[in-house]
Design a protein around this motif. Structure first.
Motif, PDB file in Angstrom:
ATOM      1  N   LEU A 192       0.876  -1.184   0.000  1.00  0.00           N
ATOM      2  CA  LEU A 192       0.000   0.000   0.000  1.00  0.00           C
ATOM      3  C   LEU A 192       0.910   1.230   0.000  1.00  0.00           C
ATOM      4  N   THR A 193       1.683   1.314  -1.060  1.00  0.00           N
ATOM      5  CA  THR A 193       2.801   2.254  -1.104  1.00  0.00           C
ATOM      6  C   THR A 193       2.368   3.708  -1.002  1.00  0.00           C
ATOM      7  N   CYS A 194       1.348   4.092  -1.780  1.00  0.00           N
ATOM      8  CA  CYS A 194       0.984   5.516  -1.798  1.00  0.00           C
ATOM      9  C   CYS A 194      -0.373   5.780  -1.169  1.00  0.00           C
ATOM     10  N   GLY A 195      -1.110   4.741  -0.849  1.00  0.00           N
ATOM     11  CA  GLY A 195      -2.427   4.947  -0.247  1.00  0.00           C
ATOM     12  C   GLY A 195      -3.373   5.687  -1.174  1.00  0.00           C
ATOM     13  N   GLY A 196      -3.133   5.624  -2.487  1.00  0.00           N
ATOM     14  CA  GLY A 196      -4.076   6.209  -3.441  1.00  0.00           C
ATOM     15  C   GLY A 196      -3.719   7.606  -3.893  1.00  0.00           C
ATOM     16  N   VAL A 197      -2.711   8.264  -3.305  1.00  0.00           N
ATOM     17  CA  VAL A 197      -2.445   9.656  -3.688  1.00  0.00           C
ATOM     18  C   VAL A 197      -1.595   9.776  -4.949  1.00  0.00           C
ATOM     19  N   ALA A 198      -0.859   8.723  -5.303  1.00  0.00           N
ATOM     20  CA  ALA A 198       0.056   8.844  -6.443  1.00  0.00           C
ATOM     21  C   ALA A 198      -0.257   7.869  -7.568  1.00  0.00           C
ATOM     22  N   ASP A 199      -1.354   7.127  -7.433  1.00  0.00           N
ATOM     23  CA  ASP A 199      -1.717   6.180  -8.493  1.00  0.00           C
ATOM     24  C   ASP A 199      -0.560   5.260  -8.874  1.00  0.00           C
ATOM     25  N   CYS A 200       0.170   4.768  -7.896  1.00  0.00           N
ATOM     26  CA  CYS A 200       1.374   3.981  -8.196  1.00  0.00           C
ATOM     27  C   CYS A 200       1.040   2.609  -8.768  1.00  0.00           C
ATOM     28  N   GLY A 201      -0.140   2.089  -8.464  1.00  0.00           N
ATOM     29  CA  GLY A 201      -0.547   0.798  -9.013  1.00  0.00           C
ATOM     30  C   GLY A 201       0.032  -0.397  -8.287  1.00  0.00           C
ATOM     31  N   ALA A 202       0.808  -0.183  -7.234  1.00  0.00           N
ATOM     32  CA  ALA A 202       1.446  -1.307  -6.532  1.00  0.00           C
ATOM     33  C   ALA A 202       0.413  -2.256  -5.913  1.00  0.00           C
ATOM     34  N   CYS A 203      -0.790  -1.743  -5.706  1.00  0.00           N
ATOM     35  CA  CYS A 203      -1.803  -2.510  -4.984  1.00  0.00           C
ATOM     36  C   CYS A 203      -2.843  -3.123  -5.927  1.00  0.00           C
ATOM     37  N   ALA A 204      -2.568  -3.134  -7.232  1.00  0.00           N
ATOM     38  CA  ALA A 204      -3.586  -3.572  -8.210  1.00  0.00           C
ATOM     39  C   ALA A 204      -3.999  -5.026  -7.981  1.00  0.00           C
ATOM     40  N   ALA A 214      -6.393  -1.906  -4.362  1.00  0.00           N
ATOM     41  CA  ALA A 214      -6.682  -2.312  -2.987  1.00  0.00           C
ATOM     42  C   ALA A 214      -6.642  -1.113  -2.032  1.00  0.00           C
ATOM     43  N   CYS A 215      -5.863  -0.081  -2.367  1.00  0.00           N
ATOM     44  CA  CYS A 215      -5.708   1.035  -1.426  1.00  0.00           C
ATOM     45  C   CYS A 215      -6.978   1.870  -1.296  1.00  0.00           C
ATOM     46  N   VAL A 216      -7.786   1.934  -2.354  1.00  0.00           N
ATOM     47  CA  VAL A 216      -9.012   2.740  -2.296  1.00  0.00           C
ATOM     48  C   VAL A 216     -10.282   1.910  -2.530  1.00  0.00           C
TER      49      VAL A 216
HETATM   50  S1  FES Z   1      -1.008   2.011  -3.239  1.00  0.00           S
HETATM   51 FE1  FES Z   1      -0.554   3.367  -4.880  1.00  0.00          FE
HETATM   52  S2  FES Z   1      -2.324   3.226  -6.157  1.00  0.00           S
HETATM   53 FE2  FES Z   1      -2.764   1.881  -4.490  1.00  0.00          FE
END
Ligand code: FES
Length: 228
Positions: A192-204, A214-216
């Motif tokens: 849950l690297t960015c918690g949704g603020v950076a759209d990193c996609g790590a949680c897809a 998964a983060c949002v």
């Molecule tokens: S943790 Fe970065 S988009 Fe979900």
């Protein structure tokens, strides 16, 4: 990005045997079962290394979070962002609640037990370990028997890492279109690297129609939303 303060009051071991911190925090920061916060030591400029903090126990003034950074100790002041994401939804009509710890992690399921017992639910836990201090009203069975509970439960709540999703069909003994005899909610553990603020996609996570975050969108999903 709004944050609130918290403070580590105590370090102990969680039911999974992980270092855990009792975190005192303002009421609005208290996560619901299955939700998480991102937390870091106050003054730590590298907030990119924020730790995802899921409740393993809840009280009015704080919560127990397992799997914390090793540098945290009693008195560590924290910055907390959240609660974030979608947690478990425990309908008041639930009479029979089943919990399944797939892959061995129990901590994130435990906060469902107290509210369930307060609502007079019968609760069964399917796990390959037997945690200490579990209320005696909770029946425990080996995880291998999980498929049998689908005919009994009003709701099955699972906790599993993303890599275990492909194992669910065999574990639940479900074939064909994956229709389930009872609702299943699954906490899918991912980075849950960015918690949704950076759209990193790590949680897809693979969804039925498109990838989900998964983060949002989670980390708790109805199993019907997922491609499993
Ligand atoms: S943790 Fe970065 S988009 Fe979900």
């Amino acid at each position: 990005m709004q944050t609130r303060p918290g403070i580590v009051k105590e370090i102990r071991l969680s039911a999974d045997g992980l270092p855990a911190a009792w975190i005192e925090c303002p009421q609005p920061s208290r996560p619901q079962p299955g939700q998480y916060l991102l937390g870091w030591a106050a003054g730590d400029l590298d907030a990119a290394l924020a730790a995802p903090l899921f409740p393993a126990e809840l009280a009015v003034d704080g919560f127990l979070a397992a799997g914390i950074p090793s540098a945290w100790e009693p008195g560590t002041r924290l910055e907390l962002r959240g609660p974030l994401g979608q947690g478990f939804d425990l309908p008041v009509t639930t009479r029979r609640l089943a919990l399944g710890a797939v892959g061995g992690a129990l901590d994130r399921l435990l906060p469902l037990i107290q509210p369930g017992l307060q609502q007079n639910m019968a609760i069964t836990l399917y796990a390959d370990q037997h945690p200490a201090n579990l209320p005696s009203a909770v029946e425990i069975y080996p995880l291998a028997g999980l498929s049998e509970v689908l005919a009994w439960a009003d709701l099955l709540a699972l906790d599993l890492e993303r890599r275990y999703v492909p194992l669910l069909r065999a574990l639940l003994n479900v074939e064909g279109d994956g229709r389930l005899p009872c609702p299943v909610q699954a906490l899918i553990l991912t980075p849950l690297t960015c918690g949704g603020v950076a759209d990193c996609g790590a949680c897809a996570v693979a969804g039925r129609r498109h990838p989900l975050l998964a983060c949002v969108d989670g980390p708790v999903f109805s199993l019907n939303e997922l491609d499993w």
